[in-house]
Write a protein that holds these residues in place. Structure first.
Motif, PDB file in Angstrom:
ATOM      1  N   ASP A  71     132.926  66.009 -12.089  1.00  0.00           N
ATOM      2  CA  ASP A  71     132.827  67.351 -12.662  1.00  0.00           C
ATOM      3  C   ASP A  71     133.472  68.407 -11.770  1.00  0.00           C
ATOM      4  N   GLN A  75     135.751  73.025 -15.092  1.00  0.00           N
ATOM      5  CA  GLN A  75     135.214  74.355 -14.885  1.00  0.00           C
ATOM      6  C   GLN A  75     133.694  74.318 -14.852  1.00  0.00           C
ATOM      7  N   ALA A  76     133.114  73.454 -15.700  1.00  0.00           N
ATOM      8  CA  ALA A  76     131.663  73.372 -15.763  1.00  0.00           C
ATOM      9  C   ALA A  76     131.063  72.984 -14.414  1.00  0.00           C
ATOM     10  N   TYR A  78     131.660  74.161 -11.692  1.00  0.00           N
ATOM     11  CA  TYR A  78     131.520  75.329 -10.805  1.00  0.00           C
ATOM     12  C   TYR A  78     130.535  76.343 -11.338  1.00  0.00           C
ATOM     13  N   SER A  79     129.765  75.982 -12.355  1.00  0.00           N
ATOM     14  CA  SER A  79     128.789  76.935 -12.892  1.00  0.00           C
ATOM     15  C   SER A  79     127.668  77.102 -11.867  1.00  0.00           C
ATOM     16  N   GLY A  80     127.143  78.333 -11.757  1.00  0.00           N
ATOM     17  CA  GLY A  80     126.071  78.603 -10.803  1.00  0.00           C
ATOM     18  C   GLY A  80     126.572  78.722  -9.370  1.00  0.00           C
ATOM     19  N   PHE A  81     127.885  78.807  -9.207  1.00  0.00           N
ATOM     20  CA  PHE A  81     128.427  78.855  -7.854  1.00  0.00           C
ATOM     21  C   PHE A  81     127.993  80.110  -7.109  1.00  0.00           C
ATOM     22  N   ARG A  82     127.934  81.244  -7.842  1.00  0.00           N
ATOM     23  CA  ARG A  82     127.535  82.502  -7.211  1.00  0.00           C
ATOM     24  C   ARG A  82     126.128  82.362  -6.597  1.00  0.00           C
ATOM     25  N   GLU A  83     125.208  81.782  -7.374  1.00  0.00           N
ATOM     26  CA  GLU A  83     123.838  81.619  -6.892  1.00  0.00           C
ATOM     27  C   GLU A  83     123.792  80.669  -5.692  1.00  0.00           C
ATOM     28  N   LYS A  84     124.539  79.590  -5.748  1.00  0.00           N
ATOM     29  CA  LYS A  84     124.550  78.634  -4.636  1.00  0.00           C
ATOM     30  C   LYS A  84     125.066  79.307  -3.360  1.00  0.00           C
TER      31      LYS A  84
END
Lengths: 116, 275
Positions: A71, A75-76, A78-84
């Motif tokens: 994955d 693009q999926a 990298y979802s939640g990257f800001r929070e991580k």
């Protein structure tokens, strides 16, 4: 009768995209008949044909499938990257490390002067 | 002229004027050829050709529709235009139609249809060129628009002419079809009743007889190049008697007993019907 694959543009600056196929004895006949087969309702402004047997096919579909989670290619992934990243910063702060702290993004200031 | 069946409360303008007669000839050639060409819908040699030729057939009928409109509008018709066009296209007695006899011939085989298509398209191109110079602004404007539309028809006709004359299997059949079509096509150059007045008035520069040398000049070298020089019509060629007189309303059983009853049956059953 030979088959010709048909590629068309919706607007002048769009890329050629596959829209279908026609049967025709030769390329010139195919070009003549494509207009009424695929472009009779203003579907586009330009088209091209290629003999179907001149397409070099992959042949082995297993070359484009995956057995493992990849994955990070999607693009999926990298979802939640800001929070991580935020969680990582806070952890670094608690440990007194500074290299993950907020800092100005490089190259974003249009007025910045470059020293040579 | 013979009578015109109209719906209720429809008053058509005088159709005996030279302008009206000329425009009926132009429209009727397209209507009847389009009707005959539409017989290939569903049974053309390939699906793709079926779509292409059905479009060409539809276009012929659509071009006729537009010429009937111009005829009516320029003659001061102020009734319902759709009803007026239907009355012209479908309400006339068979002897009121001004198309050339070659247009009403049955499609026979695809070679015959394409031979007629090739001749018709090029005569039509020459006619639209002449009408583009009409001093009747509406006539000139429509001729210019339709000349643009006719380009695909020419492209299609020339393509099949080249393919069929260049193929050993098809060549003989296509040449046989041309040998029948070419002499009959001279009916296209007959003047409509009173046409000389429309020519003198500048409505139709050159008239139908004037198209004849223009068309011959373009068609002859194509026939010669294709090795069909023996089919080039003589300068004084005439339509055979049975294919002459269409512009005066003398039609064969191909029209009076076939195209006309089929084309007009619904309209005559219910004049003024809308669909």
């Amino acid at each position: 009768m030979p088959v010709f694959e048909v590629f068309g543009r919706r607007k002048a600056d769009d890329p050629l995209e596959h829209v279908g196929a026609v049967h025709a004895a030769d390329a010139q006949t195919a070009l003549l008949l494509v207009r009424e087969t695929h472009f009779r309702h203003k579907e586009g402004v330009d088209y091209a044909v290629v003999p179907a047997d001149q397409l070099f096919r992959l042949g082995d579909p297993s070359l484009v499938t995956h057995e493992i989670d990849m994955d990070y290619r999607l693009q999926a992934g990298y979802s939640g990257f800001r929070e991580k990243r935020q969680a990582a910063r806070e952890a670094a702060d608690r440990r007194g490390r500074s290299h993950l702290r907020e800092r100005p993004a490089p190259g974003r200031n249009a007025n910045a002067k470059v020293e040579v | 002229m013979s009578s015109v069946l109209t719906g209720p409360d429809l008053a058509l303008p005088d159709l005996h004027t030279p302008r009206a007669q000329v425009l009926l000839a132009v429209a009727d050639d397209n209507l009847v050829t389009g009707h005959r060409s539409s017989h290939w819908t569903g049974v053309a040699p390939s699906l793709e050709e079926d779509l292409a030729f059905s479009t060409i057939a539809q276009d012929g009928i659509s071009h006729a529709d537009l010429w009937y409109r111009v005829l009516l509008q320029g003659a001061g018709f102020d009734g319902d235009l759709r009803a007026g066009v239907d009355a012209l296209g479908l309400g006339r007695d068979a002897d009121g139609y001004r198309h050339a006899v070659v247009c009403e011939r049955p499609p026979r085989d695809f070679a015959f249809t394409l031979a007629r298509h090739w001749v018709h398209v090029h005569v039509e191109a020459a006619r639209l060129q002449a009408l583009s110079g009409s001093n009747d602004a509406e006539v000139a404007a429509l001729a210019i628009k339709l000349a643009h539309e006719l380009r695909y028809h020419r492209e299609h006709a020339d393509h099949w002419f080249a393919r069929l004359t260049g193929d050993d299997g098809a060549r003989g059949r296509f040449a046989d079809a041309l040998a029948v079509v070419l002499p009959e096509s001279f009916g296209l150059f007959e003047p409509a009743p009173g046409e000389h007045e429309a020519v003198a008035d500048g409505v139709f520069p050159g008239g139908h007889p004037g198209l004849r040398p223009v068309w011959l000049e373009s068609a002859a070298p194509v026939l010669v190049t294709a090795g069909l020089g023996d089919l080039v019509p003589a300068d004084d060629a005439q339509a055979p008697a049975e294919a002459a007189g269409g512009r005066a309303g003398r039609h064969t059983a191909d029209f009076t007993d076939d195209v006309w009853p089929e084309m007009t049956a619904l309209y005559r059953a219910d004049p003024g019907a809308r669909w």
